[in-house]
Enzyme design. Structure first.
Site, PDB file in Angstrom:
ATOM      1  N   TYR A  79     -49.762 -88.208  21.934  1.00  0.00           N
ATOM      2  CA  TYR A  79     -50.727 -87.544  22.817  1.00  0.00           C
ATOM      3  C   TYR A  79     -49.987 -86.988  24.021  1.00  0.00           C
ATOM      4  O   TYR A  79     -49.264 -87.712  24.712  1.00  0.00           O
ATOM      5  CB  TYR A  79     -51.793 -88.547  23.268  1.00  0.00           C
ATOM      6  CG  TYR A  79     -52.835 -87.960  24.193  1.00  0.00           C
ATOM      7  CD1 TYR A  79     -53.799 -87.079  23.703  1.00  0.00           C
ATOM      8  CD2 TYR A  79     -52.862 -88.295  25.540  1.00  0.00           C
ATOM      9  CE1 TYR A  79     -54.760 -86.544  24.547  1.00  0.00           C
ATOM     10  CE2 TYR A  79     -53.831 -87.765  26.388  1.00  0.00           C
ATOM     11  CZ  TYR A  79     -54.779 -86.894  25.888  1.00  0.00           C
ATOM     12  OH  TYR A  79     -55.729 -86.366  26.726  1.00  0.00           O
ATOM     13  N   ASP A 121     -41.628 -86.272  26.635  1.00  0.00           N
ATOM     14  CA  ASP A 121     -42.841 -86.600  27.392  1.00  0.00           C
ATOM     15  C   ASP A 121     -42.704 -88.040  27.873  1.00  0.00           C
ATOM     16  O   ASP A 121     -42.970 -88.985  27.134  1.00  0.00           O
ATOM     17  CB  ASP A 121     -44.069 -86.432  26.503  1.00  0.00           C
ATOM     18  CG  ASP A 121     -45.373 -86.756  27.234  1.00  0.00           C
ATOM     19  OD1 ASP A 121     -45.308 -87.289  28.364  1.00  0.00           O
ATOM     20  OD2 ASP A 121     -46.441 -86.482  26.673  1.00  0.00           O
ATOM     21  N   LYS A 126     -48.086 -90.776  35.985  1.00  0.00           N
ATOM     22  CA  LYS A 126     -48.338 -92.206  36.190  1.00  0.00           C
ATOM     23  C   LYS A 126     -47.634 -92.761  37.425  1.00  0.00           C
ATOM     24  O   LYS A 126     -48.093 -92.583  38.541  1.00  0.00           O
ATOM     25  CB  LYS A 126     -47.923 -93.004  34.944  1.00  0.00           C
ATOM     26  CG  LYS A 126     -48.491 -92.483  33.633  1.00  0.00           C
ATOM     27  CD  LYS A 126     -49.995 -92.621  33.506  1.00  0.00           C
ATOM     28  CE  LYS A 126     -50.483 -92.216  32.136  1.00  0.00           C
ATOM     29  NZ  LYS A 126     -51.946 -92.188  32.023  1.00  0.00           N
TER      30      LYS A 126
END
Length: 426
Positions: free
Chosen positions: A142, A237, A265
């Site tokens: 994702y 990623d 994050k």
């Protein structure tokens, strides 16, 4: 005082599904969401007065736990000066310098507002640099909800069983090639057939959105070799793994040199932020220096950069990662031992302060094998743990996190709760 049930019912009248991100609805675990009031250290508290050991950590960014003093002080100090300017600040420079110094492959970085924005922008940059249109990704990985990357995605898409998403034009989806993770032969085949049209390959170096799936020995190295051979850009990623599996991210852990990296994050310390960066020759193609456009009014927001700097200032003392690794190992080893002792087949993996537990006896090496997990059993496990005061991700296909704030007593409480849960599942 309003209860979680009352607040959720009211939310459903004004927010689609009652939540602002689908997995929060807890549908896949057969529950309604708890409404959180606050967090402190390694715990969160709901409006009903219940406390939970938090192993979600806001889906990863709270590596220092909730309301860490240094982060709170940094945000408060900056808020008193101003919360947004839409202009450059010294904080942006300080955070960018710290990120570039930490990650081996980064020479320049641009701050954005989310992981989705970071990956979307990195792909646009790769297409602009190469003059090509196609993107290679992996099933179950994702990379946010941008149209190009929502093909065969993990995270909430896997949880809810949505095949991509309505609203993604077929012409855009046709530019994305999604392949099985850990299958280097399929990658080689795709590049042999379409290499001249492929702008980039984007990968979670440690997939954490179909559960935690380790890369096979040589897989990441193979991706680096293939992309170089065909002059496509390799994008790591690291929205989840960046500063989580180590201060230099997964790229330092595996010794891989990607062309571009996306982050999120932890670099916001719990506030909304993202970033993408890489080789200067590519990053200098971005406007205003170059011809590839990307912008954001709130990019480099002073509150987010202040929180991120405060977090990285703690993490740059790398002994923190030894502490986190020991906690993660203690917790996951305990969970596996309890599950197997109760006769429940599980597969587990961990890196640094991330862990994953699959309710299956099949070796998990890609999205297809991850889907052999018994999601009904996970749902019952989740509900039992919640009743015992443990907050887990409400999806089999997400990972768990530990923080520096988690105490041994809290981890022991998790294991005691798991012993009860596993005994009821056998």
């Amino acid at each position: 005082m309003s209860s979680s049930k009352d607040i959720f019912e009211a939310a459903c009248r004004v927010i689609p599904g009652g939540v602002n991100s689908p997995v929060r609805a807890c549908k896949s675990v057969g529950a309604e969401p708890k409404i959180v009031s606050h967090g402190q250290g390694g715990r969160i508290f709901d409006v009903d007065g219940c406390a939970y050991v938090d192993l979600v950590c806001s889906w990863g960014p709270l590596i220092l736990g909730h309301a860490h003093r240094a982060v709170v002080e940094a945000v408060g100090k900056q808020a008193a000066k101003g919360m947004s300017f839409g202009a450059a600040t010294e904080l942006e420079l300080a955070l960018a310098q710290k990120i570039v110094a930490a990650l081996p492959s980064l020479e320049m970085v641009r701050l954005v507002n989310s992981g989705t924005e970071a990956t979307m922008s990195a792909v646009r940059l790769a297409r602009g640099v190469t003059g090509r249109s196609k993107v290679v990704k992996f099933d179950g990985c994702y990379h946010g909800h941008a149209d190009t990357l929502l093909v065969a995605a993990g995270s909430g898409v896997a949880t809810l069983g949505i095949p991509g998403s309505p609203g993604v034009p077929k012409a855009i989806a046709a530019e994305t090639i999604s392949l099985p993770f850990n299958d280097l032969a399929r990658v080689e085949e795709a590049f042999e057939r379409m290499g001249s049209d492929i702008a980039c390959l984007i990968v979670e170096p440690i997939p954490a959105n179909m559960g935690l799936v380790p890369p096979a020995t040589g897989f990441l190295e193979g991706l680096r070799h293939i992309t170089r051979k065909h002059e496509a850009l390799l994008i790591f990623d690291e929205v989840i793994t960046g500063f989580r599996v180590g201060y230099g991210g997964a790229q330092e852990l595996f010794g891989i040199d990607p062309d571009l990296t996306t982050l999120g994050k932890i670099i916001g310390g719990g506030l909304p932020v993202g970033a993408f960066g890489g080789k200067a020759e590519y990053m200098k193609r971005l406007a205003p220096e170059g011809d590839i456009y990307q912008a954001g009014t709130l990019s480099g927001n002073p509150l987010a950069t202040a929180a991120g700097l405060a977090t990285l200032n703690v993490l740059e003392h790398r002994e923190v990662y030894d502490e986190l690794d020991k906690k993660d190992e203690y917790l996951l080893n305990g969970l596996v031992k309890l599950a197997l002792g109760a006769g429940i087949p599980v597969r587990a993996a961990r890196y640094g302060s991330m862990f994953g537990l699959f309710f299956t006896g099949t070796e998990v090496r890609d999205y297809e094998t991850a889907k052999t997990s018994d999601t009904d059993r996970y749902a019952r496990y989740w509900r039992s743990m919640l009743e015992s005061g443990v907050w887990l991700a409400p999806s089999q296909f997400e990972v768990g996190f530990v923080s520096t704030a988690h105490t041994k007593e809290e981890l022991d409480h998790v294991l005691e709760s798991a012993a009860t849960a596993f005994s009821s599942l056998s």
